[in-house]
Design a protein around this motif. Structure first.
Motif, PDB file in Angstrom:
ATOM      1  N   LEU A 131       6.690  -5.363   0.373  1.00 55.18           N
ATOM      2  CA  LEU A 131       6.950  -6.328   1.448  1.00 55.18           C
ATOM      3  C   LEU A 131       7.362  -5.603   2.713  1.00 55.18           C
ATOM      4  O   LEU A 131       6.924  -5.920   3.818  1.00 55.18           O
ATOM      5  CB  LEU A 131       8.068  -7.277   1.006  1.00 55.18           C
ATOM      6  N   ASN A 183      -9.637 -12.289  -2.904  1.00 56.94           N
ATOM      7  CA  ASN A 183      -8.475 -12.962  -2.322  1.00 56.94           C
ATOM      8  C   ASN A 183      -7.180 -12.564  -3.013  1.00 56.94           C
ATOM      9  O   ASN A 183      -6.205 -12.197  -2.371  1.00 56.94           O
ATOM     10  CB  ASN A 183      -8.650 -14.472  -2.399  1.00 56.94           C
ATOM     11  N   LYS A 223      -6.214  -9.170  -2.115  1.00 53.97           N
ATOM     12  CA  LYS A 223      -5.707  -9.081  -0.745  1.00 53.97           C
ATOM     13  C   LYS A 223      -4.253  -9.547  -0.693  1.00 53.97           C
ATOM     14  O   LYS A 223      -3.415  -8.963  -0.013  1.00 53.97           O
ATOM     15  CB  LYS A 223      -6.561  -9.924   0.189  1.00 53.97           C
ATOM     16  N   GLN A 224      -3.979 -10.600  -1.420  1.00 47.98           N
ATOM     17  CA  GLN A 224      -2.619 -11.135  -1.446  1.00 47.98           C
ATOM     18  C   GLN A 224      -1.631 -10.136  -2.019  1.00 47.98           C
ATOM     19  O   GLN A 224      -0.458 -10.162  -1.712  1.00 47.98           O
ATOM     20  CB  GLN A 224      -2.594 -12.416  -2.279  1.00 47.98           C
ATOM     21  N   LYS A 225      -2.146  -9.273  -2.857  1.00 45.31           N
ATOM     22  CA  LYS A 225      -1.283  -8.273  -3.463  1.00 45.31           C
ATOM     23  C   LYS A 225      -1.228  -7.008  -2.623  1.00 45.31           C
ATOM     24  O   LYS A 225      -0.677  -6.000  -3.047  1.00 45.31           O
ATOM     25  CB  LYS A 225      -1.774  -7.957  -4.877  1.00 45.31           C
ATOM     26  N   LYS A 226      -1.859  -7.068  -1.479  1.00 40.98           N
ATOM     27  CA  LYS A 226      -1.801  -5.951  -0.526  1.00 40.98           C
ATOM     28  C   LYS A 226      -2.337  -4.644  -1.109  1.00 40.98           C
ATOM     29  O   LYS A 226      -1.738  -3.574  -0.910  1.00 40.98           O
ATOM     30  CB  LYS A 226      -0.361  -5.738  -0.050  1.00 40.98           C
ATOM     31  N   ASP A 228      -0.887  -9.625   9.260  1.00 37.30           N
ATOM     32  CA  ASP A 228      -1.617 -10.766   8.711  1.00 37.30           C
ATOM     33  C   ASP A 228      -1.001 -12.092   9.134  1.00 37.30           C
ATOM     34  O   ASP A 228       0.091 -12.148   9.673  1.00 37.30           O
ATOM     35  CB  ASP A 228      -1.608 -10.680   7.181  1.00 37.30           C
ATOM     36  N   ASP A 267      -7.201 -19.082   7.831  1.00 39.60           N
ATOM     37  CA  ASP A 267      -7.520 -18.320   6.626  1.00 39.60           C
ATOM     38  C   ASP A 267      -6.254 -17.656   6.085  1.00 39.60           C
ATOM     39  O   ASP A 267      -6.238 -16.463   5.776  1.00 39.60           O
ATOM     40  CB  ASP A 267      -8.594 -17.270   6.896  1.00 39.60           C
ATOM     41  N   GLN A 326      -3.447 -16.391   3.739  1.00 43.56           N
ATOM     42  CA  GLN A 326      -3.306 -15.931   2.356  1.00 43.56           C
ATOM     43  C   GLN A 326      -1.835 -15.623   2.123  1.00 43.56           C
ATOM     44  O   GLN A 326      -1.228 -14.912   2.913  1.00 43.56           O
ATOM     45  CB  GLN A 326      -4.086 -14.633   2.135  1.00 43.56           C
ATOM     46  N   ILE A 327      -1.326 -16.120   1.043  1.00 41.37           N
ATOM     47  CA  ILE A 327       0.084 -15.885   0.768  1.00 41.37           C
ATOM     48  C   ILE A 327       0.354 -14.393   0.577  1.00 41.37           C
ATOM     49  O   ILE A 327      -0.522 -13.647   0.139  1.00 41.37           O
ATOM     50  CB  ILE A 327       0.536 -16.644  -0.489  1.00 41.37           C
ATOM     51  N   ASN A 328       1.522 -13.968   0.953  1.00 33.25           N
ATOM     52  CA  ASN A 328       1.945 -12.596   0.700  1.00 33.25           C
ATOM     53  C   ASN A 328       2.654 -12.573  -0.657  1.00 33.25           C
ATOM     54  O   ASN A 328       3.783 -13.020  -0.802  1.00 33.25           O
ATOM     55  CB  ASN A 328       2.886 -12.130   1.800  1.00 33.25           C
TER      56      ASN A 328
END
Lengths: 352, 352
Positions: A55, A110, A113-116, B2, B45, B47-49
């Motif tokens: 984070l 997706n 991506k959310q998990k970076k 983002d 668009d 996306q959750i972190n």
DNA sequence: TTGTAGGCGTTATCAT
DNA sequence: ATGATAACGCCTACAA
């Protein structure tokens, strides 16, 4: 809850920042203090909370892998290579199977991506063109590991499918085979199978043999499809003297059909596969094939991806792994003289 | 950076918490507001972190998989089953290969803990006893998917290796084989291979045949080891009439050796494998084997793990997947009468 | 039904 | 060389 840096700091009698510095080997910390901290870390069995770190830093040391049909021996080894080299370089792997469906690919893209994730390896062939757009949009480092991608922006690692397929047909024609049938991959496979097809066509043209699309039977890279393709071939083209299957499993399936029906291999029918999986050394007859290393392919893919992530200068974003034609019992060997004519041949095939 | 929830909130003209509620389908939000928010999400668009969410909620929807030798067809299918069912249930997979080394297993265990995985699947057989302790300490839900774990606290999913191996030897002895040799797994394999060994011993005892440890040749589940084990067997025990290999690859390797050296299968030597991989249907002769589904094994493992994570009440934390002896060309079939004697036999083997 | 505010465990920027 | 403090982006009482 779990042990946090706070606990470590308290036990070591220092501040949070000092602990953080020690854990990231910052140079600006007295050795004595560092020692205290390390002792506390060990004593408490402290483990960093990765989510908090990600984070904050926005980098995860995570690589996403999206594949399809990974149970095939060649691809299973590819995954093994990916895993080993990723571990070596300090990455963990998020792994997803797309079943070759675009929707699932999107989905995993997706999630990842959310998990970076720091980068992504794609081993998928059906809708790669659609994927390309998404991937470019996402701005995440990517490497394709399933075939040659002509888009100059997209890095890929692959065997030279055109040249390899060319080599097979070239060898067969020089051995006197004029009537060859082929078991290709699924038409949905827009990469490897199409490239091999191009190599075959090229070799046929050079050998001045006709191209007959009917002789290309579609398979799906399974034993079963090789078996039934061989059946179709022998029924439709009884004069065939050689079969070139676009992977080893299909070749083995074909061999089973042929032997079951009284054909002698290689005397009646020569059979060639592609990939060089271990199995090919233990069939009867042993399998002539194009040998390429899935493991190596995986390793090189991570190597390339790692460089891209680190923003190193690349020599080339198109990487080829070595291949060679391994002649085993399933075809008749060329004589020394015939062989020489190959060795001396000019390079007719280039990498594109 | 983002797009974040903040951006969505601003665009939708609501507060952060409202956006969060919408994204988690909280019931306490007006439909109209929800609609506005969703529109903004789509438009940006968003996306959750995931890291932020995990940090806050301490649950990751991530499952760790630690395996070894996953390139083996049976295990590759196991992984496929795991992946498919995990995806179905909304989990992503972190995948690591331990090469069967304890240190790497420990390492991955740590990494995964740091990533706050919700649960873990272990497909590893060598040092599972040492792992057990660590795993218990970590308090993370775990499922073993590589054999029967006698510790009552530890959930596992597996085929009944003892019963299956018993079935093989039982069938062979009833078919008149008195001189049987075995290609077992690595002695380091403390689970599946040991269990199969127990099944074999049991069946030998029931059939009143002697147990001769010299007839158990160690292999490592590869074609190659099956090949060389067969060589040893035929040299040391020329009177052998049957070989039971503890997996299909070794059986295929053995078949290659035998045929290469002029033995007729099954008339001179009967061969049986274990696993029921696809290949066994396409060898010549086709392979008699114990059929079990790796895919099913993976699926059930996730199913069980999911229940444990959800803290549901379990019927049993030991789950067995079905298996059956599939008699193909590599052994001579029993007559109907002989067969009946098996079908009627009392169940001699239990699951422990 | 919606908004405000505090905190999850780090890292990084300031001071000191 | 070390410490205090403010983010990172999200969820969730609690307040309104």
């Amino acid at each position: 809850m779990d042990v946090t840096m706070k606990d470590v700091a308290k036990l070591a009698g220092v501040s949070l920042s000092t602990v953080s510095r020690v854990l990231n080997d910052s140079s600006l910390v007295r050795e004595e203090t560092a020692h205290k901290v390390k002792k506390a870390v060990k004593k408490l069995d402290y483990q960093i909370n990765d989510s908090a770190r990600i984070l904050r830093t926005n980098t995860s040391n995570l690589i996403g892998v999206i594949g399809a049909g990974m149970e095939r021996p060649f691809l299973a080894n590819l995954l093994k290579g990916i895993e080993a080299e990723a571990r070596e370089k300090g990455f963990a792997l998020i792994y997803g199977d797309s079943d070759g469906e675009f929707e699932k690919e999107q989905n995993y893209l997706n999630i990842m991506k959310q998990k970076k994730i720091d980068g992504i390896i794609l081993i998928t062939t059906n809708y790669y063109n659609d994927l390309l757009n998404i991937v470019k949009n996402y701005q995440i480092p990517v490497v394709f590991a399933s075939g040659y991608i002509s888009d100059p922006e997209i890095p890929c690692v692959t065997v030279d499918n055109v040249a390899a397929a060319y080599d097979v047909v070239d060898y067969l024609t020089r051995a006197g085979h004029k009537e060859i049938a082929f078991i290709k991959g699924p038409d949905l496979d827009l990469l490897a199978s199409q490239e091999r097809l191009r190599g075959v066509k090229l070799a046929l043209r050079i050998a001045q043999l006709p191209y007959n699309s009917g002789r290309f039977i579609e398979g799906d890279f399974t034993f079963e499809s090789g078996y039934s393709a061989a059946e179709k071939i022998m029924r439709k083209f009884p004069k065939i003297t050689a079969i070139f299957a676009f992977n080893d499993e299909m070749a083995v399936g074909a061999i089973r059909y042929l032997k079951e029906n009284g054909y002698q291999i290689p005397d009646d029918i020569a059979v060639v596969g592609f990939d060089g999986i271990e199995l090919g050394k233990y069939t009867l007859p042993t399998l002539t094939t194009i040998e390429q290393s899935g493991y190596q392919l995986g390793l090189k893919s991570i190597e390339l991806l790692d460089k891209i992530i680190a923003e190193e200068e690349l020599e080339d974003n198109k990487v080829f792994i070595p291949h060679k034609l391994v002649v085993r019992e399933s075809i008749n060997k060329l004589s020394a003289k015939e062989l020489a004519s190959i060795k001396n041949k000019e390079v007719l095939v280039t990498n594109n």
